[in-house]
Motif scaffolding. Structure first.
Motif, PDB file in Angstrom:
ATOM      1  N   ILE A  62     -31.935 -26.086   0.038  1.00  0.00           N
ATOM      2  CA  ILE A  62     -31.599 -24.760  -0.484  1.00  0.00           C
ATOM      3  C   ILE A  62     -32.648 -23.792   0.034  1.00  0.00           C
ATOM      4  CG2 ILE A  62     -31.377 -23.333  -2.549  1.00  0.00           C
ATOM      5  CD1 ILE A  62     -30.461 -25.813  -4.038  1.00  0.00           C
ATOM      6  N   THR A  63     -32.189 -22.736   0.669  1.00  0.00           N
ATOM      7  CA  THR A  63     -33.092 -21.779   1.275  1.00  0.00           C
ATOM      8  C   THR A  63     -32.754 -20.361   0.842  1.00  0.00           C
ATOM      9  OG1 THR A  63     -34.012 -21.044   3.382  1.00  0.00           O
ATOM     10  CG2 THR A  63     -31.644 -21.466   3.306  1.00  0.00           C
ATOM     11  N   LYS A  64     -33.714 -19.469   0.994  1.00  0.00           N
ATOM     12  CA  LYS A  64     -33.519 -18.071   0.576  1.00  0.00           C
ATOM     13  C   LYS A  64     -32.925 -17.279   1.729  1.00  0.00           C
ATOM     14  CE  LYS A  64     -37.114 -15.402  -0.027  1.00  0.00           C
ATOM     15  NZ  LYS A  64     -38.331 -14.780  -0.617  1.00  0.00           N
ATOM     16  N   ARG A  65     -31.886 -16.523   1.436  1.00  0.00           N
ATOM     17  CA  ARG A  65     -31.214 -15.681   2.419  1.00  0.00           C
ATOM     18  C   ARG A  65     -31.009 -14.278   1.831  1.00  0.00           C
ATOM     19  NH1 ARG A  65     -32.488 -18.930   5.491  1.00  0.00           N
ATOM     20  NH2 ARG A  65     -31.214 -20.239   6.897  1.00  0.00           N
ATOM     21  N   TYR A  66     -30.896 -13.274   2.729  1.00  0.00           N
ATOM     22  CA  TYR A  66     -30.658 -11.887   2.300  1.00  0.00           C
ATOM     23  C   TYR A  66     -29.164 -11.594   2.316  1.00  0.00           C
ATOM     24  CZ  TYR A  66     -30.623  -6.775   2.364  1.00  0.00           C
ATOM     25  OH  TYR A  66     -30.361  -5.472   2.106  1.00  0.00           O
ATOM     26  N   ASP A  67     -28.665 -11.110   1.176  1.00  0.00           N
ATOM     27  CA  ASP A  67     -27.256 -10.700   1.058  1.00  0.00           C
ATOM     28  C   ASP A  67     -27.206  -9.202   1.288  1.00  0.00           C
ATOM     29  OD1 ASP A  67     -24.682 -10.042   0.365  1.00  0.00           O
ATOM     30  OD2 ASP A  67     -24.577 -11.471  -1.276  1.00  0.00           O
ATOM     31  N   SER A  68     -26.684  -8.819   2.490  1.00  0.00           N
ATOM     32  CA  SER A  68     -26.685  -7.397   2.847  1.00  0.00           C
ATOM     33  C   SER A  68     -25.732  -6.589   1.981  1.00  0.00           C
ATOM     34  CB  SER A  68     -26.327  -7.235   4.327  1.00  0.00           C
ATOM     35  OG  SER A  68     -25.053  -7.807   4.590  1.00  0.00           O
ATOM     36  N   GLU A  69     -24.623  -7.215   1.530  1.00  0.00           N
ATOM     37  CA  GLU A  69     -23.667  -6.469   0.706  1.00  0.00           C
ATOM     38  C   GLU A  69     -24.265  -6.133  -0.658  1.00  0.00           C
ATOM     39  OE1 GLU A  69     -20.075  -8.646   0.487  1.00  0.00           O
ATOM     40  OE2 GLU A  69     -19.614  -8.479   2.640  1.00  0.00           O
ATOM     41  N   ALA A  70     -24.917  -7.097  -1.265  1.00  0.00           N
ATOM     42  CA  ALA A  70     -25.511  -6.861  -2.588  1.00  0.00           C
ATOM     43  C   ALA A  70     -26.942  -6.338  -2.490  1.00  0.00           C
ATOM     44  CB  ALA A  70     -25.487  -8.152  -3.402  1.00  0.00           C
ATOM     45  N   ILE A  72     -29.706  -7.941  -1.923  1.00  0.00           N
ATOM     46  CA  ILE A  72     -30.647  -8.787  -2.668  1.00  0.00           C
ATOM     47  C   ILE A  72     -30.859 -10.094  -1.894  1.00  0.00           C
ATOM     48  CG2 ILE A  72     -30.064  -7.863  -4.960  1.00  0.00           C
ATOM     49  CD1 ILE A  72     -28.246 -10.300  -5.333  1.00  0.00           C
ATOM     50  N   ASP A  73     -31.932 -10.801  -2.236  1.00  0.00           N
ATOM     51  CA  ASP A  73     -32.168 -12.147  -1.707  1.00  0.00           C
ATOM     52  C   ASP A  73     -31.503 -13.153  -2.630  1.00  0.00           C
ATOM     53  OD1 ASP A  73     -33.709 -11.359   0.461  1.00  0.00           O
ATOM     54  OD2 ASP A  73     -35.553 -11.293  -0.726  1.00  0.00           O
ATOM     55  N   VAL A  74     -30.836 -14.111  -2.060  1.00  0.00           N
ATOM     56  CA  VAL A  74     -30.155 -15.152  -2.833  1.00  0.00           C
ATOM     57  C   VAL A  74     -30.515 -16.506  -2.244  1.00  0.00           C
ATOM     58  CG1 VAL A  74     -28.247 -13.634  -3.478  1.00  0.00           C
ATOM     59  CG2 VAL A  74     -28.088 -15.012  -1.393  1.00  0.00           C
ATOM     60  N   TYR A  75     -30.390 -17.560  -3.067  1.00  0.00           N
ATOM     61  CA  TYR A  75     -30.585 -18.931  -2.617  1.00  0.00           C
ATOM     62  C   TYR A  75     -29.234 -19.544  -2.276  1.00  0.00           C
ATOM     63  CZ  TYR A  75     -35.435 -18.830  -4.151  1.00  0.00           C
ATOM     64  OH  TYR A  75     -36.765 -18.526  -4.280  1.00  0.00           O
ATOM     65  N   ARG A  76     -29.184 -20.141  -1.103  1.00  0.00           N
ATOM     66  CA  ARG A  76     -27.937 -20.749  -0.672  1.00  0.00           C
ATOM     67  C   ARG A  76     -28.205 -22.159  -0.133  1.00  0.00           C
ATOM     68  NH1 ARG A  76     -25.148 -15.801   2.776  1.00  0.00           N
ATOM     69  NH2 ARG A  76     -24.741 -14.422   0.986  1.00  0.00           N
ATOM     70  N   LYS A  77     -27.194 -22.978  -0.262  1.00  0.00           N
ATOM     71  CA  LYS A  77     -27.275 -24.314   0.297  1.00  0.00           C
ATOM     72  C   LYS A  77     -27.159 -24.239   1.811  1.00  0.00           C
ATOM     73  CE  LYS A  77     -25.296 -26.700  -3.710  1.00  0.00           C
ATOM     74  NZ  LYS A  77     -24.195 -27.582  -4.176  1.00  0.00           N
ATOM     75  N   GLN A  78     -27.892 -25.123   2.477  1.00  0.00           N
ATOM     76  CA  GLN A  78     -27.845 -25.163   3.939  1.00  0.00           C
ATOM     77  C   GLN A  78     -27.842 -26.614   4.400  1.00  0.00           C
ATOM     78  OE1 GLN A  78     -30.244 -22.492   6.742  1.00  0.00           O
ATOM     79  NE2 GLN A  78     -31.386 -24.413   6.843  1.00  0.00           N
ATOM     80  N   GLN A  79     -26.963 -26.892   5.321  1.00  0.00           N
ATOM     81  CA  GLN A  79     -26.867 -28.244   5.861  1.00  0.00           C
ATOM     82  C   GLN A  79     -26.657 -28.128   7.368  1.00  0.00           C
ATOM     83  OE1 GLN A  79     -23.708 -30.534   4.128  1.00  0.00           O
ATOM     84  NE2 GLN A  79     -24.392 -32.463   5.018  1.00  0.00           N
ATOM     85  N   SER A  80     -27.572 -28.770   8.149  1.00  0.00           N
ATOM     86  CA  SER A  80     -27.478 -28.615   9.601  1.00  0.00           C
ATOM     87  C   SER A  80     -28.005 -29.864  10.299  1.00  0.00           C
ATOM     88  CB  SER A  80     -28.266 -27.388  10.063  1.00  0.00           C
ATOM     89  OG  SER A  80     -29.642 -27.566   9.800  1.00  0.00           O
ATOM     90  N   PHE A  81     -27.622 -29.963  11.563  1.00  0.00           N
ATOM     91  CA  PHE A  81     -28.067 -31.061  12.418  1.00  0.00           C
ATOM     92  C   PHE A  81     -28.540 -30.463  13.743  1.00  0.00           C
ATOM     93  CE2 PHE A  81     -27.243 -33.967  15.926  1.00  0.00           C
ATOM     94  CZ  PHE A  81     -27.936 -35.102  15.514  1.00  0.00           C
ATOM     95  N   TYR A  82     -29.646 -31.001  14.277  1.00  0.00           N
ATOM     96  CA  TYR A  82     -30.181 -30.477  15.538  1.00  0.00           C
ATOM     97  C   TYR A  82     -30.605 -31.650  16.419  1.00  0.00           C
ATOM     98  CZ  TYR A  82     -33.349 -28.501  18.970  1.00  0.00           C
ATOM     99  OH  TYR A  82     -33.966 -28.167  20.146  1.00  0.00           O
ATOM    100  N   ALA A  83     -30.379 -31.500  17.703  1.00  0.00           N
ATOM    101  CA  ALA A  83     -30.875 -32.444  18.712  1.00  0.00           C
ATOM    102  C   ALA A  83     -31.200 -31.649  19.963  1.00  0.00           C
ATOM    103  CB  ALA A  83     -29.847 -33.530  19.017  1.00  0.00           C
ATOM    104  N   GLY A  84     -32.250 -32.038  20.644  1.00  0.00           N
ATOM    105  CA  GLY A  84     -32.625 -31.281  21.842  1.00  0.00           C
ATOM    106  C   GLY A  84     -33.714 -31.978  22.631  1.00  0.00           C
ATOM    107  N   GLY A  85     -34.037 -31.389  23.756  1.00  0.00           N
ATOM    108  CA  GLY A  85     -35.088 -31.933  24.607  1.00  0.00           C
ATOM    109  C   GLY A  85     -35.525 -30.918  25.635  1.00  0.00           C
TER     110      GLY A  85
END
Length: 475
Positions: A62-70, A72-85
């Protein structure tokens, strides 16, 4: 179990010490440490190629994000995958003190949740250069110091090996003296027994007094006690040499004394010149002064401000499909300059610079003191060596005379033409002459190997040990 017996000459003892002693093993490993440090320095001057990979990196938080419409800063769930080289090619540039680099990157991201999507990003190629701008060039100082350090390591190895020769000589002659003392004690037991029996016969015919007979008996008893003590000293000296050569402690050693060396005159001026060229102490002085000068240069330039630059030009692209991530790449230009200016540091940087200057003065003074000390050591050792050659001749002559005098006195005593005091005095002189001869030989060879150590030069062959140095063959 019968102890094994080994006959050693001085040359063979030194050779075994250089091959098998623990001190030789330590010296070789000290050299290898310096050798690989120099190899690392040389390798750092060559291009380096590095592959960096991140096969999998998964986030669910869960990370903090800015809601431009409201608004305000809100907490939202985040799920991601990364691979690189990335693949990086780097080349240090000694002249300016910076680094050129070429790299290529490829990355993949996948986001999960309400807005699931994929993204690929690539940097097909990027060329750049980075360096500090304060004027301090560490690479330039390394080019001065690292070759000097390796040269010092080589000569320290040779110096240590000559120290091993010197130490082996000490153990050799300690055993040689113990063997001579034992042999003299053994011979003395036989002689005193013979003299005592002769005295008994002469006492029967009143040729000697009761006091003289008791003196002969006392000499016989003392000779046996001396033999026991000499045997103990012999075992200890043999054990010490065997331990130094890394032999079995039960090894029985007999020594073959070196013959009288040929005359060899060494010039003090020549020895001093060779010592200044080859002795690692002089290289140690140069290294300490260079390192102190390096610190003065670094603290002086860092006392002003810190600045660095990183500039690169290349291409990059982003796409939701892998096949498009290398199509029509966009130009990427990056130029970054960072500056750090100390406004108030309460004199910390200035203090570091003053400390560095003081350390430089100390290094210079210490170097002068060491130089005087080494030169004095060379002068005294050469003088001792040249004197020892004459002393060997005198000791050898004295030994021959003492042996002849003892044999004649012994014969005169047996026929009743010499008294006990003359016999005892002659024996003592003969034994003292033997000891003096061993001591003269020892001092000669110790002086010789010490001169070799101080100058790293073989005066018998005229060959410089450092010029002929080949570590691979030394092993």
């Amino acid at each position: 179990m019968t102890a094994q017996q080994m006959v050693l000459s001085l040359e063979k003892t030194i050779q075994l010490a250089a091959d098998s002693s623990l001190e030789a093993f330590r010296s070789k490993n000290l050299y290898l440490t310096g050798y690989w440090e120099f190899r690392n320095y040389k390798a750092e001057r060559l291009p380096s190629l590095t592959l960096n990979l991140t096969p999998a990196q998964y986030y669910r938080d869960i990370t903090k994000r800015y809601d431009s419409e409201a608004d305000i800063d809100v907490y939202r769930k985040q799920q991601s995958f990364y691979a690189g080289g990335s693949l990086n090619l780097k080349q240090n540039f000694d002249w300016l003190g910076g680094s050129f680099y070429i790299d290529s990157d490829l990355g993949y991201m996948r986001y999960f949740g309400e807005n699931t999507y994929n993204q690929f990003t690539s940097v097909p190629v990027r060329i750049g250069y980075s360096q500090d701008l304060v004027g301090y060039n560490a690479f330039r100082w390394e080019r001065k110091i690292e070759p000097l350090k390796y040269e010092k390591v080589k000569k320290e190895f040779l110096y240590n090996m000559e120290s091993i020769s010197e130490q082996a000589t000490t153990y050799f002659f300690a055993l040689a003296m113990a063997q001579v003392e034992y042999d003299m004690a053994k011979e003395n037991v036989a002689n005193t027994d013979t003299l005592y029996r002769t005295g008994q016969e002469r006492h029967k015919i009143a040729a000697i007094s009761q006091e003289d007979l008791l003196t002969l008996k006392l000499d016989a008893v003392n000779a046996k006690n001396t033999l026991k003590n000499a045997e103990i000293a012999l075992k200890r000296a043999m054990f010490s040499l065997a331990s130094y050569l890394n032999f079995e402690k039960s090894e029985e050693i007999r020594l073959r004394l070196p013959s009288r060396p040929r005359d060899l005159h060494i010039s003090v001026e020549e020895a001093l010149t060779l010592a200044r060229e080859n002795n690692p102490e002089f290289l140690e002085m140069k290294q300490s002064i260079l390192e102190a000068e390096q610190e003065v240069d670094r603290t002086k330039k860092e006392a002003m401000f810190n600045a660095s630059v990183n500039a690169s030009i290349g291409f990059n692209q982003v796409s939701s499909r892998f096949r498009d991530v290398y199509k029509d790449p966009l130009q990427q230009d990056i130029v970054a300059i960072s500056v750090s200016i100390p406004l108030v540091d309460w004199g910390v940087r200035k203090g570091k610079h003053n400390i560095a200057k003081s350390n430089l003065s100390i290094a210079q003074t210490t170097a002068q003191q060491k130089e005087i000390s080494v030169e004095e050591d060379v002068i005294m050792t050469v003088g001792d060596f040249n004197i020892q050659q004459n002393l060997i001749s005198s000791a050898e002559e004295a030994l021959d005379i003492a042996l002849m005098a003892y044999q004649k006195t012994k014969q005169r005593f047996l026929i009743g033409k010499a008294d006990i005091n003359s016999m005892t005095l002659s024996l003592n002189r003969q034994q003292e002459a033997q000891r003096n001869y061993i001591t003269a030989l020892q001092n000669y060879w110790l002086s010789y190997y010490k001169i070799r150590k101080l100058t790293l030069h073989d005066f018998e062959t005229g060959v410089s040990l450092s010029n002929e140095f080949d570590y691979e063959h030394e092993l």
